[in-house]
Scaffold this motif. Structure first.
Motif, PDB file in Angstrom:
ATOM      1  N   VAL A  92      43.868  46.090  42.685  1.00 20.64           N
ATOM      2  CA  VAL A  92      43.037  45.134  43.424  1.00 20.64           C
ATOM      3  C   VAL A  92      42.150  45.891  44.410  1.00 20.64           C
ATOM      4  O   VAL A  92      40.946  45.614  44.508  1.00 20.64           O
ATOM      5  CB  VAL A  92      43.909  44.087  44.147  1.00 20.64           C
ATOM      6  CG1 VAL A  92      43.046  43.147  44.977  1.00 20.64           C
ATOM      7  CG2 VAL A  92      44.745  43.297  43.153  1.00 20.64           C
ATOM      8  N   ASP A  93      42.725  46.855  45.124  1.00 23.64           N
ATOM      9  CA  ASP A  93      41.929  47.661  46.062  1.00 23.64           C
ATOM     10  C   ASP A  93      40.832  48.435  45.338  1.00 23.64           C
ATOM     11  O   ASP A  93      39.690  48.477  45.790  1.00 23.64           O
ATOM     12  CB  ASP A  93      42.822  48.652  46.814  1.00 23.64           C
ATOM     13  CG  ASP A  93      43.621  48.000  47.923  1.00 23.64           C
ATOM     14  OD1 ASP A  93      43.195  46.929  48.407  1.00 23.64           O
ATOM     15  OD2 ASP A  93      44.642  48.573  48.316  1.00 23.64           O
ATOM     16  N   MET A 105      38.118  45.948  44.135  1.00 23.30           N
ATOM     17  CA  MET A 105      37.282  45.467  45.246  1.00 23.30           C
ATOM     18  C   MET A 105      36.345  46.561  45.735  1.00 23.30           C
ATOM     19  O   MET A 105      35.188  46.291  46.073  1.00 23.30           O
ATOM     20  CB  MET A 105      38.157  44.964  46.399  1.00 23.30           C
ATOM     21  CG  MET A 105      38.796  43.616  46.142  1.00 23.30           C
ATOM     22  SD  MET A 105      37.629  42.280  45.882  1.00 23.30           S
ATOM     23  CE  MET A 105      36.872  42.159  47.482  1.00 23.30           C
ATOM     24  N   MET A 128      33.574  46.741  43.184  1.00 20.28           N
ATOM     25  CA  MET A 128      32.673  45.590  43.327  1.00 20.28           C
ATOM     26  C   MET A 128      31.801  45.751  44.560  1.00 20.28           C
ATOM     27  O   MET A 128      30.617  45.416  44.535  1.00 20.28           O
ATOM     28  CB  MET A 128      33.477  44.291  43.419  1.00 20.28           C
ATOM     29  CG  MET A 128      32.599  43.048  43.400  1.00 20.28           C
ATOM     30  SD  MET A 128      33.425  41.490  43.773  1.00 20.28           S
ATOM     31  CE  MET A 128      34.895  41.528  42.819  1.00 20.28           C
ATOM     32  N   HIS A 129      32.380  46.280  45.634  1.00 15.23           N
ATOM     33  CA  HIS A 129      31.601  46.454  46.868  1.00 15.23           C
ATOM     34  C   HIS A 129      30.464  47.464  46.668  1.00 15.23           C
ATOM     35  O   HIS A 129      29.390  47.305  47.226  1.00 15.23           O
ATOM     36  CB  HIS A 129      32.516  46.898  48.008  1.00 15.23           C
ATOM     37  CG  HIS A 129      31.813  46.965  49.319  1.00 15.23           C
ATOM     38  ND1 HIS A 129      31.422  45.846  50.003  1.00 15.23           N
ATOM     39  CD2 HIS A 129      31.404  48.016  50.070  1.00 15.23           C
ATOM     40  CE1 HIS A 129      30.800  46.205  51.116  1.00 15.23           C
ATOM     41  NE2 HIS A 129      30.791  47.526  51.173  1.00 15.23           N
ATOM     42  N   ARG A 179      28.729  39.934  46.690  1.00 17.50           N
ATOM     43  CA  ARG A 179      29.788  39.328  45.889  1.00 17.50           C
ATOM     44  C   ARG A 179      31.164  39.740  46.415  1.00 17.50           C
ATOM     45  O   ARG A 179      32.074  38.917  46.516  1.00 17.50           O
ATOM     46  CB  ARG A 179      29.620  39.744  44.429  1.00 17.50           C
ATOM     47  CG  ARG A 179      30.464  38.964  43.474  1.00 17.50           C
ATOM     48  CD  ARG A 179      30.113  39.321  42.049  1.00 17.50           C
ATOM     49  NE  ARG A 179      28.737  38.940  41.752  1.00 17.50           N
ATOM     50  CZ  ARG A 179      28.060  39.319  40.674  1.00 17.50           C
ATOM     51  NH1 ARG A 179      28.634  40.095  39.780  1.00 17.50           N
ATOM     52  NH2 ARG A 179      26.824  38.923  40.477  1.00 17.50           N
ATOM     53  N   ALA A 180      31.315  40.995  46.753  1.00 15.70           N
ATOM     54  CA  ALA A 180      32.601  41.470  47.286  1.00 15.70           C
ATOM     55  C   ALA A 180      32.910  40.812  48.625  1.00 15.70           C
ATOM     56  O   ALA A 180      34.052  40.441  48.897  1.00 15.70           O
ATOM     57  CB  ALA A 180      32.576  42.983  47.427  1.00 15.70           C
ATOM     58  N   VAL A 220      34.093  37.230  47.849  1.00 10.59           N
ATOM     59  CA  VAL A 220      35.466  37.181  47.320  1.00 10.59           C
ATOM     60  C   VAL A 220      36.470  37.448  48.429  1.00 10.59           C
ATOM     61  O   VAL A 220      37.476  36.751  48.558  1.00 10.59           O
ATOM     62  CB  VAL A 220      35.637  38.181  46.151  1.00 10.59           C
ATOM     63  CG1 VAL A 220      37.102  38.318  45.769  1.00 10.59           C
ATOM     64  CG2 VAL A 220      34.812  37.754  44.955  1.00 10.59           C
ATOM     65  N   ARG A 221      36.206  38.447  49.265  1.00  7.49           N
ATOM     66  CA  ARG A 221      37.123  38.765  50.362  1.00  7.49           C
ATOM     67  C   ARG A 221      37.216  37.597  51.344  1.00  7.49           C
ATOM     68  O   ARG A 221      38.301  37.227  51.789  1.00  7.49           O
ATOM     69  CB  ARG A 221      36.663  40.024  51.080  1.00  7.49           C
ATOM     70  CG  ARG A 221      37.667  40.550  52.073  1.00  7.49           C
ATOM     71  CD  ARG A 221      37.248  41.861  52.685  1.00  7.49           C
ATOM     72  NE  ARG A 221      36.961  42.893  51.719  1.00  7.49           N
ATOM     73  CZ  ARG A 221      37.878  43.671  51.149  1.00  7.49           C
ATOM     74  NH1 ARG A 221      39.145  43.487  51.443  1.00  7.49           N
ATOM     75  NH2 ARG A 221      37.539  44.601  50.293  1.00  7.49           N
ATOM     76  N   GLY A 275      32.512  36.915  40.937  1.00  6.94           N
ATOM     77  CA  GLY A 275      33.469  37.870  41.502  1.00  6.94           C
ATOM     78  C   GLY A 275      34.855  37.698  40.915  1.00  6.94           C
ATOM     79  O   GLY A 275      35.547  38.683  40.619  1.00  6.94           O
ATOM     80  N   MET A 282      37.008  40.406  38.680  1.00  6.29           N
ATOM     81  CA  MET A 282      38.409  40.789  38.900  1.00  6.29           C
ATOM     82  C   MET A 282      39.243  40.497  37.660  1.00  6.29           C
ATOM     83  O   MET A 282      40.146  41.270  37.330  1.00  6.29           O
ATOM     84  CB  MET A 282      38.975  40.047  40.115  1.00  6.29           C
ATOM     85  CG  MET A 282      38.301  40.407  41.422  1.00  6.29           C
ATOM     86  SD  MET A 282      38.464  42.114  41.887  1.00  6.29           S
ATOM     87  CE  MET A 282      40.123  42.129  42.481  1.00  6.29           C
ATOM     88  N   ARG A 321      38.838  43.263  35.314  1.00  6.88           N
ATOM     89  CA  ARG A 321      39.532  44.471  35.760  1.00  6.88           C
ATOM     90  C   ARG A 321      41.032  44.400  35.482  1.00  6.88           C
ATOM     91  O   ARG A 321      41.644  45.397  35.152  1.00  6.88           O
ATOM     92  CB  ARG A 321      39.311  44.685  37.263  1.00  6.88           C
ATOM     93  CG  ARG A 321      37.935  45.184  37.607  1.00  6.88           C
ATOM     94  CD  ARG A 321      37.705  46.511  36.903  1.00  6.88           C
ATOM     95  NE  ARG A 321      36.372  46.990  37.153  1.00  6.88           N
ATOM     96  CZ  ARG A 321      36.105  48.140  37.750  1.00  6.88           C
ATOM     97  NH1 ARG A 321      37.077  48.911  38.148  1.00  6.88           N
ATOM     98  NH2 ARG A 321      34.868  48.505  37.926  1.00  6.88           N
TER      99      ARG A 321
END
Length: 105
Positions: A40-41, A44, A47-48, A54-55, A58-59, A95, A99, A102
């Motif tokens: 997940v890290d 993200m 994506m960032h 988008r990141a 989602v966050r 987003g 994920m 991924r």
């Protein structure tokens, strides 16, 4: 026993702490991200780098407890532009799809 004179007494009442020691629970220690969730890290972070807005959406969606309208305003303030609720929802769906891709990989 004799009474103490008023000038020798503190004007603040003290708590009665004459009790046996308690077995208090230990403080929770943050051990970081578990190994099974490190993807997940990494996702993200990826994506960032590719889609910073988008990141951020989602966050914000998964860490803030508020309506999507409020979240859209928060993201717009942080990003420094205009963002409608429709755009917020569309980028959120993209987003989540990112994920999902991924986790499948």
């Amino acid at each position: 026993m004799s009474m103490l004179p008023m000038w020798a007494v503190s004007p603040i009442r003290s708590a009665n702490d004459a009790d046996h020691p308690h077995d208090n629970p230990e403080i929770a220690v943050d051990t970081g991200t578990p190994d099974e969730l490190r993807w997940v890290d990494r996702a993200m972070a990826s994506m960032h780098r590719q889609y910073p807005l988008r990141a951020l959406i989602v966050r914000t969606e998964f860490t803030v407890s508020a309506s999507q309208a409020v979240k859209a305003r928060m993201v717009a303030e942080q990003y420094g532009g205009d963002l409608s609720i429709w755009q917020y929802r569309r980028e959120l769906q993209r987003g989540v799809d990112f994920m999902g891709g991924r986790i499948a990989a």
